[in-house]
Design a protein around this motif. Structure first.
Motif, mmCIF file in Angstrom:
data_model
loop_
_atom_site.group_PDB
_atom_site.id
_atom_site.type_symbol
_atom_site.label_atom_id
_atom_site.label_comp_id
_atom_site.label_asym_id
_atom_site.label_seq_id
_atom_site.Cartn_x
_atom_site.Cartn_y
_atom_site.Cartn_z
ATOM 1 N N GLY A 133 -0.944 35.857 7.842
ATOM 2 C CA GLY A 133 -1.217 36.976 8.725
ATOM 3 C C GLY A 133 -2.674 37.386 8.753
ATOM 4 N N ILE A 134 -3.529 36.658 8.022
ATOM 5 C CA ILE A 134 -4.962 36.953 8.031
ATOM 6 C C ILE A 134 -5.523 36.701 9.429
ATOM 7 C CG2 ILE A 134 -7.209 36.193 7.170
ATOM 8 C CD1 ILE A 134 -5.876 35.599 4.501
ATOM 9 N N THR A 135 -6.253 37.658 9.964
ATOM 10 C CA THR A 135 -6.868 37.520 11.280
ATOM 11 C C THR A 135 -8.340 37.178 11.115
ATOM 12 O OG1 THR A 135 -5.333 39.135 12.217
ATOM 13 C CG2 THR A 135 -7.328 38.657 13.469
ATOM 14 N N LEU A 136 -8.752 36.056 11.706
ATOM 15 C CA LEU A 136 -10.118 35.585 11.538
ATOM 16 C C LEU A 136 -10.938 35.636 12.814
ATOM 17 C CD1 LEU A 136 -9.298 32.444 9.370
ATOM 18 C CD2 LEU A 136 -10.358 34.558 8.567
ATOM 19 N N ASP A 137 -10.329 36.021 13.941
ATOM 20 C CA ASP A 137 -10.991 35.931 15.241
ATOM 21 C C ASP A 137 -12.346 36.615 15.260
ATOM 22 O OD1 ASP A 137 -8.854 34.537 16.135
ATOM 23 O OD2 ASP A 137 -7.955 36.160 17.284
ATOM 24 N N LYS A 138 -12.457 37.802 14.684
ATOM 25 C CA LYS A 138 -13.698 38.561 14.743
ATOM 26 C C LYS A 138 -14.598 38.313 13.541
ATOM 27 C CE LYS A 138 -11.712 42.286 17.511
ATOM 28 N NZ LYS A 138 -11.438 43.746 17.613
ATOM 29 N N ARG A 139 -14.123 37.490 12.613
ATOM 30 C CA ARG A 139 -14.890 37.271 11.389
ATOM 31 C C ARG A 139 -15.465 35.866 11.285
ATOM 32 N NH1 ARG A 139 -11.264 39.690 6.509
ATOM 33 N NH2 ARG A 139 -9.435 39.390 7.817
ATOM 34 N N LEU A 140 -14.803 34.896 11.916
ATOM 35 C CA LEU A 140 -15.206 33.499 11.757
ATOM 36 C C LEU A 140 -15.221 32.808 13.114
ATOM 37 C CD1 LEU A 140 -15.859 31.037 10.002
ATOM 38 C CD2 LEU A 140 -13.399 30.721 9.650
ATOM 39 N N ARG A 141 -16.393 32.306 13.489
ATOM 40 C CA ARG A 141 -16.549 31.570 14.744
ATOM 41 C C ARG A 141 -16.842 30.110 14.418
ATOM 42 N NH1 ARG A 141 -21.526 32.134 18.971
ATOM 43 N NH2 ARG A 141 -22.597 32.427 16.985
ATOM 44 N N LEU A 142 -16.137 29.194 15.064
ATOM 45 C CA LEU A 142 -16.324 27.766 14.843
ATOM 46 C C LEU A 142 -17.055 27.151 16.026
ATOM 47 C CD1 LEU A 142 -12.797 26.736 13.470
ATOM 48 C CD2 LEU A 142 -14.718 27.740 12.243
ATOM 49 N N ILE A 143 -18.076 26.351 15.733
ATOM 50 C CA ILE A 143 -18.832 25.660 16.771
ATOM 51 C C ILE A 143 -18.946 24.193 16.393
ATOM 52 C CG2 ILE A 143 -20.996 25.513 18.055
ATOM 53 C CD1 ILE A 143 -21.563 28.373 17.376
ATOM 54 N N GLU A 144 -18.598 23.328 17.306
ATOM 55 C CA GLU A 144 -18.737 21.890 17.083
ATOM 56 C C GLU A 144 -20.086 21.428 17.608
ATOM 57 O OE1 GLU A 144 -17.009 17.987 19.202
ATOM 58 O OE2 GLU A 144 -15.474 19.433 18.569
ATOM 59 N N GLY A 145 -20.856 20.731 16.769
ATOM 60 C CA GLY A 145 -22.152 20.221 17.202
ATOM 61 C C GLY A 145 -23.090 20.037 16.025
ATOM 62 N N ASP A 146 -24.309 19.647 16.339
ATOM 63 C CA ASP A 146 -25.337 19.348 15.345
ATOM 64 C C ASP A 146 -26.137 20.612 15.045
ATOM 65 O OD1 ASP A 146 -27.593 18.441 13.914
ATOM 66 O OD2 ASP A 146 -27.549 16.504 14.932
ATOM 67 N N GLY A 147 -26.144 21.032 13.791
ATOM 68 C CA GLY A 147 -26.852 22.235 13.409
ATOM 69 C C GLY A 147 -28.334 22.187 13.748
ATOM 70 N N ARG A 148 -28.935 21.019 13.696
ATOM 71 C CA ARG A 148 -30.360 20.906 14.005
ATOM 72 C C ARG A 148 -30.646 21.354 15.438
ATOM 73 N NH1 ARG A 148 -31.389 14.774 12.961
ATOM 74 N NH2 ARG A 148 -29.392 14.764 14.060
ATOM 75 N N VAL A 149 -29.684 21.164 16.316
ATOM 76 C CA VAL A 149 -29.842 21.533 17.722
ATOM 77 C C VAL A 149 -29.354 22.962 17.976
ATOM 78 C CG1 VAL A 149 -29.147 20.958 20.082
ATOM 79 C CG2 VAL A 149 -29.599 19.126 18.427
ATOM 80 N N LEU A 150 -28.271 23.337 17.316
ATOM 81 C CA LEU A 150 -27.594 24.581 17.651
ATOM 82 C C LEU A 150 -28.186 25.819 16.992
ATOM 83 C CD1 LEU A 150 -23.880 23.384 17.465
ATOM 84 C CD2 LEU A 150 -25.204 23.879 19.521
ATOM 85 N N LEU A 151 -28.844 25.671 15.850
ATOM 86 C CA LEU A 151 -29.286 26.849 15.109
ATOM 87 C C LEU A 151 -30.194 27.754 15.927
ATOM 88 C CD1 LEU A 151 -29.884 25.420 11.516
ATOM 89 C CD2 LEU A 151 -28.140 27.063 12.234
ATOM 90 N N SER A 152 -31.073 27.177 16.721
ATOM 91 C CA SER A 152 -32.023 27.988 17.497
ATOM 92 C C SER A 152 -31.339 28.777 18.607
ATOM 93 C CB SER A 152 -33.119 27.102 18.088
ATOM 94 O OG SER A 152 -32.569 26.157 18.990
ATOM 95 N N SER A 153 -30.101 28.400 18.965
ATOM 96 C CA SER A 153 -29.402 29.072 20.063
ATOM 97 C C SER A 153 -28.500 30.203 19.579
ATOM 98 C CB SER A 153 -28.560 28.059 20.850
ATOM 99 O OG SER A 153 -27.498 27.541 20.046
ATOM 100 N N ILE A 154 -28.384 30.384 18.284
ATOM 101 C CA ILE A 154 -27.507 31.433 17.753
ATOM 102 C C ILE A 154 -28.241 32.764 17.780
ATOM 103 C CG2 ILE A 154 -26.319 32.264 15.683
ATOM 104 C CD1 ILE A 154 -25.653 29.397 15.034
ATOM 105 N N THR A 155 -27.678 33.715 18.506
ATOM 106 C CA THR A 155 -28.303 35.029 18.636
ATOM 107 C C THR A 155 -27.305 36.130 18.283
ATOM 108 O OG1 THR A 155 -27.721 35.056 20.997
ATOM 109 C CG2 THR A 155 -29.925 34.288 20.414
ATOM 110 N N PRO A 156 -27.772 37.147 17.570
ATOM 111 C CA PRO A 156 -29.075 37.209 16.902
ATOM 112 C C PRO A 156 -29.140 36.195 15.772
ATOM 113 C CG PRO A 156 -27.695 39.019 16.177
ATOM 114 C CD PRO A 156 -26.932 38.331 17.274
#
Length: 242
Positions: A133-156
């Protein structure tokens, strides 16, 4: 794929999403199989029937509030720093550490570049939610891809970026852990770009980068600001270069 028509339909949809061939287990002729059963998604070694399947299962973790796994006093939490509120796990793998971050109260983003590993992690998290029954929707976001590319797009930008690059195991571990890590290594290989990812992470994190290492391995980069030792691993801390 094994099981009834509903399982077959779900397996076909997943195969299309991952751009993988869909086969029944009886006709499969591949070294590794991603198999959907009525219970879970699992990875099988088709070359050796004596090697059991791997699925992502968080039932072994004590996830009760204030349990040792979720304590802010443990080395992992202390490495993140007292002021951290947001964490990006840029090498999430099966998402166990990302799950712990989220349940400790950090707003967490997990990045994993292997679509198959991400599918296994999503399945494990889905079953955890259904069972506990643990709800993770607002606590954990999953993104598929290469961190080297994606890190700069995470805001804030996150306060902390966490890295757990693949490294050769040097200590004796249980057969289950060896099997899990061996199949994971076959899927994703080593991380020869880990040094590059660390440098990018130090430019993107607001406060620090935490790198998980075996306790007998050299630092990923020279002169971490501090290191905190766990039982078999340590956490090297590098301050941001923003």
């Amino acid at each position: 794929m094994t099981g009834d028509d509903n399982v077959r339909t779900s397996a076909e949809e997943l195969a299309r999403a991952l751009a993988l061939p869909f086969v029944t287990t009886a006709e499969a002729n591949f070294d590794l199989l991603l198999v959907m059963t009525s219970a879970h998604l699992e990875l099988r070694d088709n070359r050796d029937p004596q090697v059991g399947p791997v699925c992502v299962d968080f039932s072994h973790l004590d996830l009760r509030p204030y349990s040792p796994n979720l304590s802010r006093r443990q080395p992992l939490a202390r490495a993140l720093g007292k002021k951290a509120q947001t964490v990006v796990d840029a090498t999430a793998g099966y998402c166990q550490d990302a799950l712990l971050f989220a349940l400790m109260g950090y707003r967490t983003t997990a990045i994993e570049r292997s679509p198959v590993v991400m599918a296994l992690a999503r399945d494990g998290l889905r079953r955890l939610t259904a069972r506990s029954g643990i709800t993770l929707d607002k606590r954990l976001r999953l993104i598929e891809g290469d961190g080297r590319v994606l890190l700069s797009s995470i805001t804030p930008p996150p306060d902390v970026i966490y890295l757990d690059p693949m490294f050769p195991p040097k200590r004796k571990k249980s057969a289950a852990v060896k099997k899990e890590m061996r199949l994971l290594r076959e899927l994703v290989g080593d991380d020869p770009d880990a040094h590059e990812l660390l440098e990018i992470s130090r430019r993107e994190a607001l406060d620090r980068v935490v790198v998980k290492r075996p306790d007998d391995a050299p630092p990923l980069a020279p002169d971490p600001s501090m290191s905190l030792a766990g039982k078999l691993v340590r956490y090297d801390v590098y301050l941001s270069r923003r």
